[in-house]
Scaffold this active site. Structure first.
Site, PDB file in Angstrom:
ATOM      1  N   GLU A 244      -0.933   7.463  -0.295  1.00  0.00           N
ATOM      2  CA  GLU A 244      -1.962   7.980  -1.196  1.00  0.00           C
ATOM      3  C   GLU A 244      -1.530   9.294  -1.846  1.00  0.00           C
ATOM      4  OE1 GLU A 244      -2.859   9.367   3.015  1.00  0.00           O
ATOM      5  OE2 GLU A 244      -2.205   7.517   2.021  1.00  0.00           O
ATOM      6  N   ARG A 245      -0.464   9.894  -1.332  1.00  0.00           N
ATOM      7  CA  ARG A 245       0.008  11.163  -1.896  1.00  0.00           C
ATOM      8  C   ARG A 245       0.944  10.957  -3.087  1.00  0.00           C
ATOM      9  NH1 ARG A 245       1.502  13.630   4.019  1.00  0.00           N
ATOM     10  NH2 ARG A 245      -0.638  13.846   4.788  1.00  0.00           N
TER      11      ARG A 245
ATOM     12  N   GLU B 137      10.591  16.729  13.199  1.00  0.00           N
ATOM     13  CA  GLU B 137      11.101  16.357  11.885  1.00  0.00           C
ATOM     14  C   GLU B 137      10.447  17.267  10.851  1.00  0.00           C
ATOM     15  OE1 GLU B 137      11.848  12.390   9.179  1.00  0.00           O
ATOM     16  OE2 GLU B 137       9.996  12.508  10.338  1.00  0.00           O
TER      17      GLU B 137
ATOM     18  N   CYS C 156      14.074   9.952   4.818  1.00  0.00           N
ATOM     19  CA  CYS C 156      14.248   9.712   6.252  1.00  0.00           C
ATOM     20  C   CYS C 156      15.705   9.803   6.697  1.00  0.00           C
ATOM     21  CB  CYS C 156      13.669   8.352   6.637  1.00  0.00           C
ATOM     22  SG  CYS C 156      14.462   6.946   5.820  1.00  0.00           S
TER      23      CYS C 156
ATOM     24  N   LYS D 139       0.850  -1.189   0.000  1.00  0.00           N
ATOM     25  CA  LYS D 139       0.000   0.000   0.000  1.00  0.00           C
ATOM     26  C   LYS D 139       0.883   1.236   0.000  1.00  0.00           C
ATOM     27  CE  LYS D 139      -1.699   2.930   2.709  1.00  0.00           C
ATOM     28  NZ  LYS D 139      -1.838   4.110   1.800  1.00  0.00           N
TER      29      LYS D 139
END
Length: 345
Positions: free
Chosen positions: A23-24, A228, A128, A20
């Site tokens: 969604e962006r 962050e 990250c 998955k």
């Protein structure tokens, strides 16, 4: 990048995989799935699903799913970890990060400055392992103006054009958040050394989510240091000694990656022994381990017991069996049962 950690290991260990994507930005996952099909991965091994929270919850709750890998933000990661564990799943979750670089006065100045600019602003800071904090030690603080000048030279556009150094942020909401965090530094008494908030491109990109490279000078109690940012923003924190820098890093709640720039072996050894961060670079700005090693982020950057790829990745995608067997001819004619624990005789 992240599916390329998980798809190969899940497949070669005999699993099927449900992916998955965010969604962006779902497009990259679809391209990877198409390439896997072209390469001969059998139908049904890699499956793509799209959606938001209901889709995530379905994955966490489905009894046929035995393990979940996640890379993303703290809020989603903690939800997935807790919900997945409640249904007995094995879960590994890479969460947020605040990766520090320490610049010693004896560092190779050119290497250090180029490395910091590249690691802080590449991919518009949306990775990250981006270097988001630079700690300049003592006399190295005089290099900060040159760092700012080098960051000014970076070219911002759509990201695919020749000569592009960084592209847009992922959404208008992300741009707004990044700009707010840059602005918070001044409100809290810090300095904005390079402000990319008002960057405006022309033509087809005039309405894009662009923020230019930004450099701020802050203290560790400020919001821009604590959170962050996930954008093209470098937070500079000054320290007088290596001990002070190590203390700053160890007090931060995250433990994904860190780096030191020095030409002194004693400095490097002290840093790697005393800093409490999982992935450490010595004159390497983004110390992502090669595939034969495992991801080792720690503290608030990771939830789970078994980390990504390498040997740990193989262990995550497999279930161990222990088989004990015995073949002796005399057992066919033995007349007395033994009540002893089995031993080697």
């Amino acid at each position: 990048m992240i599916p390329l950690w998980t798809i190969p290991l899940a497949a070669v260990t005999g699993n099927t995989l449900v992916l998955k994507p965010s969604e962006r930005d779902p497009g990259a996952a679809m391209i990877i799935a198409e390439l896997c099909a072209r390469a001969g991965l059998p139908p049904g091994v890699l499956n793509i699903v799209h959606g938001t929270v209901p889709t995530v919850n379905r994955i966490c709750d489905h009894p046929d799913i035995k393990a979940i890998s996640f890379v993303g933000g703290d809020r989603a990661g903690k939800h997935i970890y807790e919900r997945g564990r409640k249904t007995g799943k094995r879960v590994q979750a890479n969460l947020g990060a605040k990766n520090h670089a320490v610049i010693m006065p004896d560092a190779n100045k050119n290497l250090a400055l180029n490395s910091i600019v590249g690691a802080a602003f590449g991919a518009a800071g949306q990775r990250c392992m981006a270097l988001s904090v630079a700690i300049f030690i003592g006399p190295a603080q005089s290099w900060i103006p040159e760092l700012v000048e080098r960051a000014k030279q970076l070219k911002v556009n759509g990201g695919f054009e020749p000569g592009a150094d960084l592209g847009p942020l992922i959404s208008p909401a992300s741009k707004s958040r990044v700009c707010d965090l840059v602005g918070s530094v001044e409100k809290e008494g810090g300095k904005i050394l390079l402000d990319g908030r008002k960057l405006q491109l022309e033509g087809q990109y005039k309405d894009g989510n662009f923020v230019g490279p930004s450099i701020v000078e802050a203290t560790t109690n400020m919001k821009a240091y604590q959170e962050e940012i996930f954008g093209p923003v470098l937070v500079i924190v000054n320290a007088e000694t290596l001990d002070d820098a190590i203390a700053i890093i160890n007090e931060n709640r995250y433990g994904n990656g860190t780096a030191i720039f020095t030409q002194g072996g004693a400095n490097a050894r002290k840093f790697e022994n005393e800093v409490n961060v999982g992935q450490i670079g010595i004159n390497v700005p983004i110390p992502v381990p090669l595939p034969m090693f495992s991801w080792s982020g720690n503290k608030g950057s990771f939830l789970g017991d078994v980390s990504f790829y390498g040997k740990n990745g193989l262990n995550f995608y497999t279930q161990n069996k222990t088989i004990t067997s015995l073949w002796r001819a005399e057992d066919a004619i033995g007349s007395k049962a033994s009540v002893d624990m089995p031993t080697m005789r």
